[in-house]
Design an enzyme around this catalytic site. Structure first.
Site, PDB file in Angstrom:
ATOM      1  N   ARG A 221      -7.441   5.793  -1.427  1.00  0.00           N
ATOM      2  CA  ARG A 221      -8.434   4.764  -1.074  1.00  0.00           C
ATOM      3  C   ARG A 221      -8.913   3.629  -1.806  1.00  0.00           C
ATOM      4  NH1 ARG A 221      -7.971   6.136   3.021  1.00  0.00           N
ATOM      5  NH2 ARG A 221      -9.972   7.026   5.130  1.00  0.00           N
ATOM      6  N   HIS A 269      -0.891   0.695   4.672  1.00  0.00           N
ATOM      7  CA  HIS A 269      -1.809   2.095   4.707  1.00  0.00           C
ATOM      8  C   HIS A 269      -1.334   2.701   6.175  1.00  0.00           C
ATOM      9  CE1 HIS A 269      -6.598   3.481   4.594  1.00  0.00           C
ATOM     10  NE2 HIS A 269      -6.013   4.548   4.938  1.00  0.00           N
TER      11      HIS A 269
END
Length: 306
Positions: A221, A269
């Site tokens: 993250r 991502h």
């Protein structure tokens, strides 16, 4: 009883199609168009507006569309007693392992250096057996990445909160063993869950404990990383580079310093992307278990935050 989708970052229609293909009679609403809020018991979500869950008085289950659940538990308004689940999917796990392996190989063989720097002069390279890869986080994804790297001749160490023995992995655990783990990590891979304890863990103090010229890979993250500290440690030469797939703000702003830094490789991502068709069966299974008041699969602990 209805099935509700709340998502600000993923196309709900893709999920509706996959759900309907498996269960055509399923009653599905898409937030904020909810006909009967009192009928909503099961919510499938990704990056919901905070406070949205409190609108449904009979909510029983909140299911994440992916492996991550920080976007859910960061909402302080989740009603008490609601169960939270996450996705554990073989394809998702394999995709992550392959991605981590790819970044490690790209780093040690300098695959993009010559093109990006318009430099024909060959650089010396290393082989997998020459390096120690340290994986922070040995959950499902971390173990899969470790096993993939070991099969490709990398030496792998792992670090986690509590002890766990994994074949072929030298495992460190707890805060007392973190520094020794870092000293033995030529490539550091972050696959930790994002919790109040792990937020900002990738910081200057941690980087200074890594060997000189260590390489960072963050596929967990964006909020694990203190961005200014990474830039400082790259610019002063302590770190040799970084491969980043996750960011504090996504999409990464076009004027962000990371885009211009020659030692940083950016991907949007994409390390592992949930395929609705492969995970819908486990979602529907939990939906049925909820109706039958049976134990759910892939439950999340609110106390542990993962």
């Amino acid at each position: 009883m209805s099935f509700l989708i709340i998502s600000t970052a993923r196309d709900p229609q893709v999920w509706i199609d996959a759900l309907k293909q498996q269960q055509p009679d399923l009653e599905i609403d898409v937030y904020p168009e909810v006909k009967h809020p009192e009928k909503v018991e099961f919510v499938l979500t990704w990056k919901h507006p905070h406070g949205a869950f409190s609108q449904f008085p009979n909510l029983k289950v909140i299911a994440s569309m992916g492996a991550g659940i920080d976007h859910i538990i960061n909402d302080p308004n989740i009603p008490e007693g609601v169960q939270i689940t996450r996705v554990i999917d073989d394809q998702l796990t394999e995709d992550m392992a392959v991605f981590v392996l790819s970044l490690c190989l790209e780093h040690l063989r300098n695959l993009s250096f010559h093109h990006c720097n318009r430099n024909w002069e060959p650089l010396p390279y290393k082989r997998p057996e020459d390096l120690q890869v340290g994986i922070m986080g040995l959950g499902v994804l971390g173990v899969a990445a470790a096993e993939k790297l070991i099969r490709n001749k990398f030496n792998v160490n792992g670090w986690r909160k509590t002890r766990k023995d994994i074949l072929g992995v030298h495992t460190y655990y707890g805060k007392d063993q973190l520094e020794e783990f870092l000293r033995n990590s030529d490539i550091l891979v972050c696959l930790l869950p994002l919790t109040s304890e792990t937020e900002n863990i990738l910081n200057k103090d941690l980087f200074q404990k890594l060997p000189k010229d260590a390489y960072l890979i963050n596929v967990a993250r964006g909020n694990h990383l203190v961005e200014e500290d990474l830039l400082e440690m790259l610019d002063n030469g302590h770190l040799s580079g970084a491969g980043l797939d996750v960011f504090r703000q996504e999409p990464l702003p076009k004027d962000h310093a990371f885009w211009k830094h020659e030692k940083i490789k950016i991907t949007p991502h994409i390390a592992s992307v949930t395929n609705p068709e492969t995970v819908v069966p486990q979602l529907l299974d939990n939906f049925r278990k909820m109706k039958n008041e049976s134990p759910l699969n892939n439950l999340v602990s609110r106390e542990k935050e993962y």
